[in-house]
Design an enzyme around this catalytic site. Structure first.
Site, short mmCIF file in Angstrom:
data_model
loop_
_atom_site.label_atom_id
_atom_site.label_comp_id
_atom_site.label_asym_id
_atom_site.label_seq_id
_atom_site.Cartn_x
_atom_site.Cartn_y
_atom_site.Cartn_z
N HIS A 16 0.82 -1.22 0.00
CA HIS A 16 0.00 0.00 0.00
C HIS A 16 0.85 1.26 0.00
O HIS A 16 2.09 1.22 0.09
CB HIS A 16 -0.97 0.00 1.20
CG HIS A 16 -0.31 -0.05 2.54
ND1 HIS A 16 0.51 0.94 3.03
CD2 HIS A 16 -0.36 -1.01 3.52
CE1 HIS A 16 0.92 0.63 4.24
NE2 HIS A 16 0.42 -0.57 4.57
N CYS A 54 2.70 -4.92 6.68
CA CYS A 54 2.51 -4.70 5.25
C CYS A 54 3.79 -4.19 4.59
O CYS A 54 4.79 -3.94 5.25
CB CYS A 54 1.37 -3.69 5.03
SG CYS A 54 -0.24 -4.28 5.62
#
Length: 360
Positions: A313, A335
């Site tokens: 992301h 992430c």
């Protein structure tokens, strides 16, 4: 520094002996004058004994002549004046005002020619002094050579010969240094020219990469995303060829594979992009198919949940201004983070089903 050291040796040793030689000459002159004055006083006393033979007026006249004569012979007023002028020249030299000091010495030698040997020696020192930005070795040599020629018996002769030897060596070394500096400057210019060529080539390479990447986007040809945790980089690969590399940030506890929910580790293994979220709190996100069967087995053995929701992301909404500097810290919960502009590029070129390999 070596030149300055030699000057210190000359000035502190042999030059000092030369000054001692001059001081002794002046001291002997003082002794002679003292004896002369004693004789004059004795004569005056003798004259007083003969006042009966001469008139008082004639005796006074003879006495005055005898008192004035030694003063005229000694020339003490000129000596004191020249000494004061030498002191002024030395003060200017010690202050680093070399030109003014040289001008003062020129005045001294013009007004008091008998001080020539000392003036020539000290001017030679100033002309060649290492701290003199306007040093002139040729003029310095001329001073010392003239001293040796005009004053062959001078106490400054030995030091002058040493200074001539020193200056000739320094002049040769200075010439070598100047030549080397010129060569260095020439090489620096050549290097600068090469640097400009390298910059131009880098710009061409970047332009070609952009064209290649734009072509890959049109074709949608990325078939693998390789993430190297230790190197902190994400690589887009198409048919075995690297298309582009990005710097990344990982989970706050990046070492080792993810084992359980909440451990802030980034997974290690092979996955695929299985969905994407355009309304992500992190600008845009691509979901990775974690956990796989191996991850689930590891978590079960630990008696824990493997967790999930691992994404590639962008930066948290409202903080896109951070840009590339976000990679200076591993700040995610497991992430893989890139900039907002970069996640938009990856989103365009990596469809669902793209393999994601995450290496330690």
């Amino acid at each position: 520094m070596r030149g300055l050291r030699i000057f210190q040796i000359v000035l502190s040793d042999r030059f000092r002996r030369s000054l001692t030689y001059m001081a002794k000459k002046q001291s002997r002159m003082g002794e002679h004058l003292f004896i002369f004055f004693v004789c004059i006083i004795a004569l005056i006393n003798r004259i007083s004994a003969f006042t009966k033979l001469f008139s008082a007026r004639k005796a006074q006249k003879i006495t005055s002549i005898l008192l004035i004569t030694p003063i005229l012979i000694s020339g003490c007023s000129h000596f004191n004046e020249s000494k004061s002028t030498f002191e002024e020249a030395n003060v200017l030299f010690s202050q680093g005002n070399y030109k003014a000091s040289l001008d003062k010495y020129e005045q001294i030698i013009g007004k008091y020619p008998t001080t020539g040997e000392r003036v020539l020696f000290e001017m030679g020192i100033i002309y060649a002094h290492p701290k003199n930005d306007q040093k002139d070795y040729q003029k310095s040599l001329e001073c010392f050579q003239k001293l040796i020629k005009d004053y062959p018996g001078s106490g400054y002769r030995q030091n002058s010969e040493m200074m001539i030897f020193y200056i000739n060596n320094v002049a040769i070394k200075d010439k070598m240094i100047t030549t080397q500096q010129t060569q260095i400057e020439t090489l620096q210019q050549e290097v600068k020219g090469k640097e400009n060529e390298i910059i131009a080539l880098q710009k061409k390479i970047e332009a070609l990469e952009q064209k290649l990447f734009a072509y890959a986007i049109r074709k949608g040809s990325v078939d693998k995303i390789l993430i190297e945790k230790k190197a902190r980089q994400l690589i887009l690969i198409s048919k075995g060829e690297v298309l582009k590399t990005y710097k990344i940030a990982l989970g706050g506890n990046p070492n080792g594979p993810k084992e359980r929910q909440g451990d802030n580790k980034t997974p290690e293994g092979t996955y695929v992009i299985d969905s994407r979220n355009k309304d992500s709190r992190y600008h845009l996100s691509l979901h990775i198919s974690y956990p796989n069967e191996r991850d689930k087995k590891r978590a079960k053995e630990l008696g824990a949940s493997p967790g999930g929701n691992i994404m590639i992301h962008g930066i948290k909404n409202g903080f896109s201004w951070v840009g590339d500097s976000h990679t200076e810290v591993d700040w995610t919960k497991g992430c893989i983070a890139v900039t907002d502009e970069e996640i938009e590029e990856i989103n365009k070129i990596a469809p669902n089903g793209t393999i994601v390999e995450i290496r330690p």
